[in-house]
Every structure is written in structure tokens, then in C-alpha cells.
Design a protein around this motif. Structure first.
Motif, PDB file in Angstrom:
ATOM      1  N   ASP A  49      28.053  35.785  22.422  1.00 19.34           N
ATOM      2  CA  ASP A  49      27.066  34.760  22.118  1.00 19.34           C
ATOM      3  C   ASP A  49      25.702  35.433  22.071  1.00 19.34           C
ATOM      4  OD1 ASP A  49      25.970  32.340  21.541  1.00 19.34           O
ATOM      5  OD2 ASP A  49      26.354  31.426  23.481  1.00 19.34           O
ATOM      6  N   VAL A  50      24.700  34.717  21.635  1.00 18.19           N
ATOM      7  CA  VAL A  50      23.330  35.217  21.631  1.00 18.19           C
ATOM      8  C   VAL A  50      22.498  34.341  22.548  1.00 18.19           C
ATOM      9  CG1 VAL A  50      21.268  35.645  20.245  1.00 18.19           C
ATOM     10  CG2 VAL A  50      23.528  36.157  19.309  1.00 18.19           C
ATOM     11  N   GLN A  51      21.859  34.962  23.526  1.00 15.31           N
ATOM     12  CA  GLN A  51      21.026  34.265  24.497  1.00 15.31           C
ATOM     13  C   GLN A  51      19.683  34.963  24.594  1.00 15.31           C
ATOM     14  OE1 GLN A  51      23.288  34.258  28.147  1.00 15.31           O
ATOM     15  NE2 GLN A  51      24.999  33.138  27.250  1.00 15.31           N
ATOM     16  N   ASP A  52      18.620  34.218  24.316  1.00 14.05           N
ATOM     17  CA  ASP A  52      17.257  34.771  24.362  1.00 14.05           C
ATOM     18  C   ASP A  52      17.126  36.010  23.470  1.00 14.05           C
ATOM     19  OD1 ASP A  52      16.493  32.805  26.223  1.00 14.05           O
ATOM     20  OD2 ASP A  52      17.194  34.028  27.905  1.00 14.05           O
ATOM     21  N   GLY A  53      17.779  35.977  22.326  1.00 18.35           N
ATOM     22  CA  GLY A  53      17.657  37.052  21.366  1.00 18.35           C
ATOM     23  C   GLY A  53      18.522  38.263  21.633  1.00 18.35           C
ATOM     24  N   ARG A  54      19.354  38.217  22.671  1.00 20.35           N
ATOM     25  CA  ARG A  54      20.218  39.353  22.990  1.00 20.35           C
ATOM     26  C   ARG A  54      21.671  38.895  23.053  1.00 20.35           C
ATOM     27  NH1 ARG A  54      17.544  42.813  27.822  1.00 20.35           N
ATOM     28  NH2 ARG A  54      17.820  40.857  28.969  1.00 20.35           N
ATOM     29  N   VAL A  55      22.562  39.843  22.810  1.00 20.72           N
ATOM     30  CA  VAL A  55      23.992  39.529  22.751  1.00 20.72           C
ATOM     31  C   VAL A  55      24.579  39.536  24.160  1.00 20.72           C
ATOM     32  CG1 VAL A  55      26.235  40.208  21.834  1.00 20.72           C
ATOM     33  CG2 VAL A  55      24.168  40.528  20.459  1.00 20.72           C
ATOM     34  N   ALA A  56      25.336  38.499  24.468  1.00 18.16           N
ATOM     35  CA  ALA A  56      26.008  38.390  25.765  1.00 18.16           C
ATOM     36  C   ALA A  56      27.512  38.357  25.539  1.00 18.16           C
ATOM     37  CB  ALA A  56      25.561  37.135  26.501  1.00 18.16           C
ATOM     38  N   PHE A  57      28.251  39.063  26.385  1.00 15.28           N
ATOM     39  CA  PHE A  57      29.717  39.077  26.360  1.00 15.28           C
ATOM     40  C   PHE A  57      30.249  38.335  27.585  1.00 15.28           C
ATOM     41  CE2 PHE A  57      31.416  42.832  23.627  1.00 15.28           C
ATOM     42  CZ  PHE A  57      30.702  42.360  22.539  1.00 15.28           C
ATOM     43  N   ARG A  58      31.364  37.630  27.382  1.00 15.27           N
ATOM     44  CA  ARG A  58      32.087  36.998  28.491  1.00 15.27           C
ATOM     45  C   ARG A  58      33.534  37.456  28.452  1.00 15.27           C
ATOM     46  NH1 ARG A  58      32.300  32.073  27.014  1.00 15.27           N
ATOM     47  NH2 ARG A  58      34.465  31.372  27.099  1.00 15.27           N
ATOM     48  N   ALA A  59      33.978  38.066  29.543  1.00 11.72           N
ATOM     49  CA  ALA A  59      35.356  38.547  29.642  1.00 11.72           C
ATOM     50  C   ALA A  59      36.180  37.497  30.376  1.00 11.72           C
ATOM     51  CB  ALA A  59      35.398  39.872  30.398  1.00 11.72           C
ATOM     52  N   GLN A  60      37.186  36.964  29.714  1.00 11.86           N
ATOM     53  CA  GLN A  60      38.001  35.889  30.279  1.00 11.86           C
ATOM     54  C   GLN A  60      39.473  36.256  30.230  1.00 11.86           C
ATOM     55  OE1 GLN A  60      37.008  31.789  29.207  1.00 11.86           O
ATOM     56  NE2 GLN A  60      39.162  31.437  28.715  1.00 11.86           N
ATOM     57  N   SER A  61      40.185  35.954  31.287  1.00  4.39           N
ATOM     58  CA  SER A  61      41.623  36.174  31.343  1.00  4.39           C
ATOM     59  C   SER A  61      42.307  34.838  31.585  1.00  4.39           C
ATOM     60  CB  SER A  61      41.977  37.155  32.462  1.00  4.39           C
ATOM     61  OG  SER A  61      43.323  37.553  32.383  1.00  4.39           O
ATOM     62  N   ASP A  62      43.162  34.441  30.651  1.00  4.73           N
ATOM     63  CA  ASP A  62      43.864  33.157  30.744  1.00  4.73           C
ATOM     64  C   ASP A  62      45.232  33.376  31.377  1.00  4.73           C
ATOM     65  OD1 ASP A  62      41.764  31.827  29.500  1.00  4.73           O
ATOM     66  OD2 ASP A  62      42.566  32.209  27.499  1.00  4.73           O
ATOM     67  N   TYR A  63      45.523  32.603  32.409  1.00  5.21           N
ATOM     68  CA  TYR A  63      46.775  32.762  33.150  1.00  5.21           C
ATOM     69  C   TYR A  63      47.740  31.594  32.983  1.00  5.21           C
ATOM     70  CZ  TYR A  63      44.811  36.776  35.568  1.00  5.21           C
ATOM     71  OH  TYR A  63      44.282  37.996  35.853  1.00  5.21           O
ATOM     72  N   GLY A  64      47.215  30.433  32.667  1.00  6.99           N
ATOM     73  CA  GLY A  64      48.093  29.268  32.680  1.00  6.99           C
ATOM     74  C   GLY A  64      48.247  28.783  34.109  1.00  6.99           C
ATOM     75  N   ALA A  65      49.002  29.529  34.901  1.00  2.00           N
ATOM     76  CA  ALA A  65      49.166  29.193  36.316  1.00  2.00           C
ATOM     77  C   ALA A  65      49.511  30.465  37.087  1.00  2.00           C
ATOM     78  CB  ALA A  65      50.243  28.137  36.507  1.00  2.00           C
ATOM     79  N   LEU A  66      48.467  31.120  37.598  1.00  2.00           N
ATOM     80  CA  LEU A  66      48.667  32.285  38.457  1.00  2.00           C
ATOM     81  C   LEU A  66      48.713  31.794  39.898  1.00  2.00           C
ATOM     82  CD1 LEU A  66      48.810  35.336  38.961  1.00  2.00           C
ATOM     83  CD2 LEU A  66      46.302  35.348  38.999  1.00  2.00           C
ATOM     84  N   ARG A  67      49.868  31.898  40.515  1.00  2.00           N
ATOM     85  CA  ARG A  67      50.075  31.337  41.848  1.00  2.00           C
ATOM     86  C   ARG A  67      49.889  32.404  42.920  1.00  2.00           C
ATOM     87  NH1 ARG A  67      52.158  26.330  41.065  1.00  2.00           N
ATOM     88  NH2 ARG A  67      53.070  25.940  38.997  1.00  2.00           N
ATOM     89  N   SER A  68      49.057  32.078  43.898  1.00  2.00           N
ATOM     90  CA  SER A  68      48.790  32.972  45.016  1.00  2.00           C
ATOM     91  C   SER A  68      49.152  32.249  46.316  1.00  2.00           C
ATOM     92  CB  SER A  68      47.322  33.390  45.041  1.00  2.00           C
ATOM     93  OG  SER A  68      47.058  34.257  46.119  1.00  2.00           O
ATOM     94  N   PRO A  69      50.198  32.681  47.028  1.00  2.00           N
ATOM     95  CA  PRO A  69      50.593  32.004  48.272  1.00  2.00           C
ATOM     96  C   PRO A  69      49.484  32.040  49.322  1.00  2.00           C
ATOM     97  CG  PRO A  69      52.314  33.488  47.498  1.00  2.00           C
ATOM     98  CD  PRO A  69      51.095  33.788  46.685  1.00  2.00           C
ATOM     99  N   ALA A  70      49.558  31.155  50.268  1.00  2.00           N
ATOM    100  CA  ALA A  70      48.572  31.099  51.343  1.00  2.00           C
ATOM    101  C   ALA A  70      48.527  32.424  52.092  1.00  2.00           C
ATOM    102  CB  ALA A  70      48.916  29.962  52.303  1.00  2.00           C
TER     103      ALA A  70
END
Length: 294
Positions: free
Chosen positions: A191-212
């Protein structure tokens, strides 16, 4: 008789001095022959440059849920060997790390999420890092390249696996992408924010389960700056190949007589002999391996 207040104030003055000293502590820094990384624990921001004294190409980097108490440590990776890391605790438990390895021209961003609760934690997606890129040019003069093609930075719908930002005039650019794909699908957004390019790194899991009481290691992100972004993309492919021990068969190079214009789209005994002799003598050292008679 008036009593002096100097002694009671001393503990308070000492506390204020310690507080000021901690607030102005120098940023942590690690570097190698490829990159220099700094992390400011006070502002929770990191930057990356091509050399310790060079202007950063990555600025205002943010790690999701970063807390105070960052520290520098040695790093060890089963694929890339010994390196350096800045470890950052996370507010919800776990830690993130900014790592450098001598043989890798990328910053490595790793995240481990802890589940300190009494119930199972389900993670649908994670955004381990967002950052702004500075190539010394306005965002309008730059282009992004990824799985959705070549576009303006604010027109890119998102790219699976990797995303490159480059200056078309010089080819200088930044390559960011996911090194691992164990349980999540990595996506990069721009995206472009305040005239500069910004990157967003996203990882989609659906359902990553972490036990207690357990922790979950998220996917690993790479970010690198290159004088030629095309070479950066090749370096990214090399890193993936090394991570997953990918060994492709040698590429087959040869010639098919179907494309022989001099002989009417085919060939004859004389032309095939001439072609084979030239290929064996001059082209074989460069990978030429066959002549196909069609």
C-alpha cells in the motif's frame, strides 16, 4: 529548625535517572556482510540497511504485539548455521526474532506464539511484521511485482509467497517473501501511506490450534534489499531451495531441426553433421546436450 530535604530526595532522583537512562538506551544492532539491522526497544521499531552506515531501505518496521525487553543473542539454524538475532518478547506470550546469517542475504523474521491460558487457542491468521520501504524515490515512480503481476504499489491486490518493490530506472529493490509454508499460506500486501510504500506480511492458517500451555511456531519471513531486484528474486528462490533441500534435474539444452530455416524447416545429412560438430565443439561447454532431428 528547618530540616534538609536532600537525603529523602536522593532515592527519587536515582529512580528518575534510571528511568531516563532506560528510555534513552541505544538501539540494539546486528550486522553481517549483507545487512545491518537495528531495533529500538523504546519505540518498538526496527530498520534494515545494506550496510551499518547506509541509509535504511526498510524503516518503521513493526512486530505484531511486541513488548519491551528486547535483547541480542546468538542464533543457530539447522539450514543456515550460526548467526545473530535480536529477540523481542510478545505481549500475549512467546517471542519474535530478527535474525541474520552470513550465507543468507536476507533478514529472517521468526515468531513463536505462546498460549499461557487454560484453553486451546485457535489462530486464524497472523501478521508478524509490517514495514515501510524507502528506495529514495516517490511511491509513484516504483513498481511492485508478485503473483498478481506488475503494478503500482497501491494497485497490487496481494501476492502469494513473495512480493518485490523496485525502481524500474535502476532495478534497485526489496524482495520480501515466506521461507516456510508448514501450516500457513503466506501472502504479501502493499500500500502507499504518506507517499511511501508499506508492506504487510500475512500468514493465513484457517485454524492453527495451540493447546493450553504450549507454543506454536509461525511461518518464517525473509526481507532483503538488492541493487538488482531480479537477482534478489533469484536469491529468494535459492533460499527456498536450500530450506527444503530442493534439487532439480539439470536443464536440458539442445536444438530441434524443425526450426532450421536454411533447410526448409528440416535438415539433411550435411546440415545435421555440420550442426552437430559445431554444437559439440562450441556449445557443449555451456550446457548444449542434444540435436533433435525432426
Amino acid at each position: 529548625m528547618m530540616q534538609s530535604t536532600a537525603l529523602p530526595l536522593r532515592p527519587l532522583a536515582a529512580a528518575l535517572w534510571l528511568l531516563a537512562a532506560s528510555a534513552t538506551a541505544a538501539p540494539l544492532s546486528i550486522s553481517n556482510d549483507h545487512l545491518a539491522v537495528t531495533y529500538d526497544d523504546a519505540t518498538r521499531a526496527f530498520a534494515v540497511a545494506a550496510a551499518p552506515k547506509a541509509a535504511p531501505f526498510l524503516v518503521d518496521g513493526r512486530l505484531e504485539d511486541a513488548a519491551g525487553g528486547a535483547r541480542e543473542q546468538p542464533a543457530q539454524d539447522s539450514v543456515f548455521g550460526a548467526g545473530k538475532r535480536i529477540t523481542v518478547p510478545l505481549t500475549g506470550g512467546g517471542e519474535a526474532a530478527l535474525e541474520l546469517y552470513p550465507t543468507l542475504p536476507f533478514l529472517v523474521v521468526r515468531t513463536t506464539r505462546a498460549n499461557p491460558g487454560a484453553e486451546e487457542l485457535v489462530l486464524n491468521k497472523a501478521v508478524p511484521a509490517v514495514f515501510t520501504l524507502d528506495l529514495g524515490k516517490p511511491a509513484a515512480d516504483l513498481r511492485t511485482m508478485g503473483t498478481a503481476g506488475l503494478t503500482a504499489p497501491d494497485k497490487h491486490p496481494g501476492s502469494y509467497l513473495f512480493l518485490t518493490l523496485a525502481d524500474p530506472a535502476t532495478r534497485r529493490g526489496v524482495v520480501a517473501g515466506w521461507l516456510t509454508h508448514e501450516r500457513g499460506s503466506g501472502v504479501m500486501f502493499s500500500d502507499v501511506q504518506d507517499g511511501r510504500v508499506a508492506f504487510r506480511a500475512q500468514s493465513d492458517y484457517g485454524a492453527l490450534r495451540s493447546p493450553a500451555g504450549k507454543s506454536a511456531v509461525l511461518e518464517t519471513l525473509l526481507v532483503g534489499g538488492f541493487d538488482d531486484a531480479r537477482l534478489g528474486e533469484e536469491a529468494f528462490a535459492d533460499a527456498l531451495a536450500k530450506q527444503y533441500a530442493i534439487q532439480l534435474r539439470p536443464q536440458v539444452n539442445g536444438y530441434c531441426t524443425w526450426y532450421s530455416d536454411r533447410r526448409g524447416g528440416a535438415g539433411d545429412e550435411k546440415s545435421i553433421l555440420e550442426l552437430s560438430e559445431v554444437a559439440a565443439r562450441d556449445l557443449k561447454p555451456y550446457g548444449f546436450s542434444f540435436v533433435q532431428i525432426d
